[in-house]
Design a protein around this motif. Structure first.
Motif, short mmCIF file in Angstrom:
data_model
loop_
_atom_site.label_atom_id
_atom_site.label_comp_id
_atom_site.label_asym_id
_atom_site.label_seq_id
_atom_site.Cartn_x
_atom_site.Cartn_y
_atom_site.Cartn_z
N PRO A 22 7.34 9.38 -7.72
CA PRO A 22 7.45 8.99 -6.30
C PRO A 22 6.16 8.39 -5.74
CG PRO A 22 8.32 11.20 -6.67
CD PRO A 22 7.63 10.80 -7.94
N THR A 23 5.03 8.76 -6.35
CA THR A 23 3.74 8.26 -5.86
C THR A 23 3.36 6.91 -6.45
OG1 THR A 23 2.66 9.54 -7.61
CG2 THR A 23 2.85 10.58 -5.43
N ALA A 24 4.17 6.39 -7.37
CA ALA A 24 3.87 5.08 -7.96
C ALA A 24 4.00 3.99 -6.91
CB ALA A 24 4.83 4.80 -9.12
N ARG A 25 3.34 2.87 -7.18
CA ARG A 25 3.46 1.70 -6.29
C ARG A 25 4.15 0.57 -7.06
NH1 ARG A 25 -0.84 4.44 -4.20
NH2 ARG A 25 -0.95 4.46 -1.92
N ALA A 26 4.78 -0.30 -6.31
CA ALA A 26 5.63 -1.32 -6.91
C ALA A 26 4.87 -2.17 -7.93
CB ALA A 26 6.22 -2.22 -5.83
N ARG A 50 0.82 -1.21 0.00
CA ARG A 50 0.00 0.00 0.00
C ARG A 50 0.85 1.26 0.00
NH1 ARG A 50 -5.46 -0.92 3.66
NH2 ARG A 50 -6.18 -2.81 2.59
N LYS A 51 2.13 1.11 0.33
CA LYS A 51 3.00 2.27 0.36
C LYS A 51 3.50 2.61 -1.04
CE LYS A 51 4.89 1.98 5.06
NZ LYS A 51 6.14 1.91 5.87
N THR A 52 3.86 3.87 -1.22
CA THR A 52 4.43 4.29 -2.49
C THR A 52 5.86 3.74 -2.62
OG1 THR A 52 5.35 6.33 -1.57
CG2 THR A 52 3.09 6.42 -2.43
N VAL A 53 6.35 3.77 -3.86
CA VAL A 53 7.73 3.35 -4.10
C VAL A 53 8.68 4.18 -3.24
CG1 VAL A 53 9.57 3.36 -5.82
CG2 VAL A 53 7.32 2.48 -6.43
N ARG A 54 8.45 5.48 -3.18
CA ARG A 54 9.35 6.35 -2.40
C ARG A 54 9.38 5.94 -0.94
NH1 ARG A 54 9.98 10.82 0.75
NH2 ARG A 54 11.67 12.25 0.13
N VAL A 65 16.91 8.97 -2.64
CA VAL A 65 15.73 8.28 -3.16
C VAL A 65 15.10 9.09 -4.28
CG1 VAL A 65 13.39 7.51 -2.62
CG2 VAL A 65 15.24 7.05 -1.02
N ASP A 66 14.91 10.38 -4.04
CA ASP A 66 14.30 11.24 -5.05
C ASP A 66 15.15 11.31 -6.31
OD1 ASP A 66 12.15 11.78 -3.37
OD2 ASP A 66 13.09 13.56 -2.51
N ALA A 67 16.46 11.38 -6.13
CA ALA A 67 17.36 11.45 -7.28
C ALA A 67 17.30 10.16 -8.10
CB ALA A 67 18.79 11.73 -6.81
N ALA A 68 17.27 9.03 -7.41
CA ALA A 68 17.19 7.74 -8.10
C ALA A 68 15.89 7.60 -8.87
CB ALA A 68 17.34 6.59 -7.11
N LEU A 69 14.79 8.03 -8.27
CA LEU A 69 13.50 7.96 -8.94
C LEU A 69 13.46 8.86 -10.18
CD1 LEU A 69 11.15 7.90 -5.81
CD2 LEU A 69 11.50 6.04 -7.44
#
Length: 287
Positions: free
Chosen positions: A263-267, A235-239, A252-256
């Motif tokens: 950042p709001t995407a889910r796995a 249920r958590k976001t990828v970030r 994390v933000d740089a990698a995304l």
């Protein structure tokens, strides 16, 4: 010593009783008593004369017998001491011709020494409980090993995860792991009546064929760890799932950004290619 009729629950039961053995639930033991299903699975494995096959969880040897009669050289991995004793007796003639050998113990501990001693087989087959299926596939891929062709029989729910696509409920880190290394497809489903004792679940035989265009990444072990982190909380976001995995929200933000993932995407919405790009971005930023 003659093996029992593998299609007869009565003979299988008598064989166990006469040898003082019993089925052990902790090993997920059920015998496939449908001869046609065994032939279909062997056909999917595409065994040719002289091929080397690893078989995990042979039980009393129903599939072992099918493979040996097709000319395969079988190395069977069996954790149950009582079953191992009978397998050696049933297939003594094949063993004398160096066509059958048995490795006793937990396959997760024995496959690497066996590979070091014998090399990798042409084919891999297993009738596997879920935890063993995930572990052996994960172990081999992590070690850089991909078999040319595998057929595994697992619970249907596990088989569904193995073939699941992004955006579906069954898509998981195990889905990604299997489909990263292999082309995966369903062979057949097996209702409980195909086994003795009859399980309360439906099983599925799944074919895995080594990918010719295996998508690479900079750090395969890191990629596998990343998969676990991404799916740790669905249920958590990828970030949010990455924050404990990568120290520092900025990284994390740089990698995304580098992997072009919101950042709001889910796995469960990410493709394998996106996850590989993310893994490479994290590897680059955390060196």
């Amino acid at each position: 010593m003659t093996h029992p009729d593998y299609n007869s629950p009565t003979e299988l039961k008598q064989c166990l009783e006469q040898n003082g053995l019993a089925m052990q639930k902790k090993f997920g033991q059920n015998f496939l008593i449908n001869g046609q299903a065994r032939k279909t699975i062997a056909d999917a494995l595409a065994v040719a004369d002289g091929m080397r096959v690893w078989e995990v969880g042979p039980g009393l040897g129903a599939m072992t017998d099918e493979l040996l009669r097709r000319g395969a050289n079988v190395t069977a991995f069996e954790i149950d001491y009582g079953f191992a004793r009978l397998l050696n007796a049933f297939f003594a003639d094949y063993a004398a011709r160096a066509q059958f050998s048995l490795v006793e113990g937990d396959v997760l501990k024995t496959w690497k020494p066996c590979a070091d001693a014998q090399g990798l087989p042409d084919r891999f087959f297993g009738n596997l409980p879920y935890n063993i299926a995930a572990a052996i596939i994960g172990d081999t891929i992590t070690a850089g090993v991909r078999f040319e062709r595998c057929v595994v029989t697992v619970q249907k729910e596990v088989g569904q995860r193995m073939v699941a696509k992004p955006g579906t409920e069954d898509y998981s880190s195990f889905s990604v792991l299997c489909q990263w290394a292999y082309d995966v497809k369903t062979v057949l489903d097996l209702a409980g009546g195909n086994f003795w004792p009859k399980p309360n679940v439906v099983s599925r035989a799944v074919l895995l064929v080594k990918k010719a265009d295996f998508p690479r990444c900079k750090n395969p072990r890191g990629f596998i760890r990343l998969l676990r982190a991404l799916f740790a909380a669905r249920r958590k976001t990828v970030r949010n799932n990455l924050l404990p995995f990568v120290s520092g929200g900025g990284r994390v933000d740089a990698a995304l950004r580098q992997a072009d993932i919101a950042p709001t995407a889910r796995a469960e919405s990410l493709t394998i290619e996106q996850m590989l790009a993310l893994s490479d971005a994290i590897e680059q930023l955390t060196r």
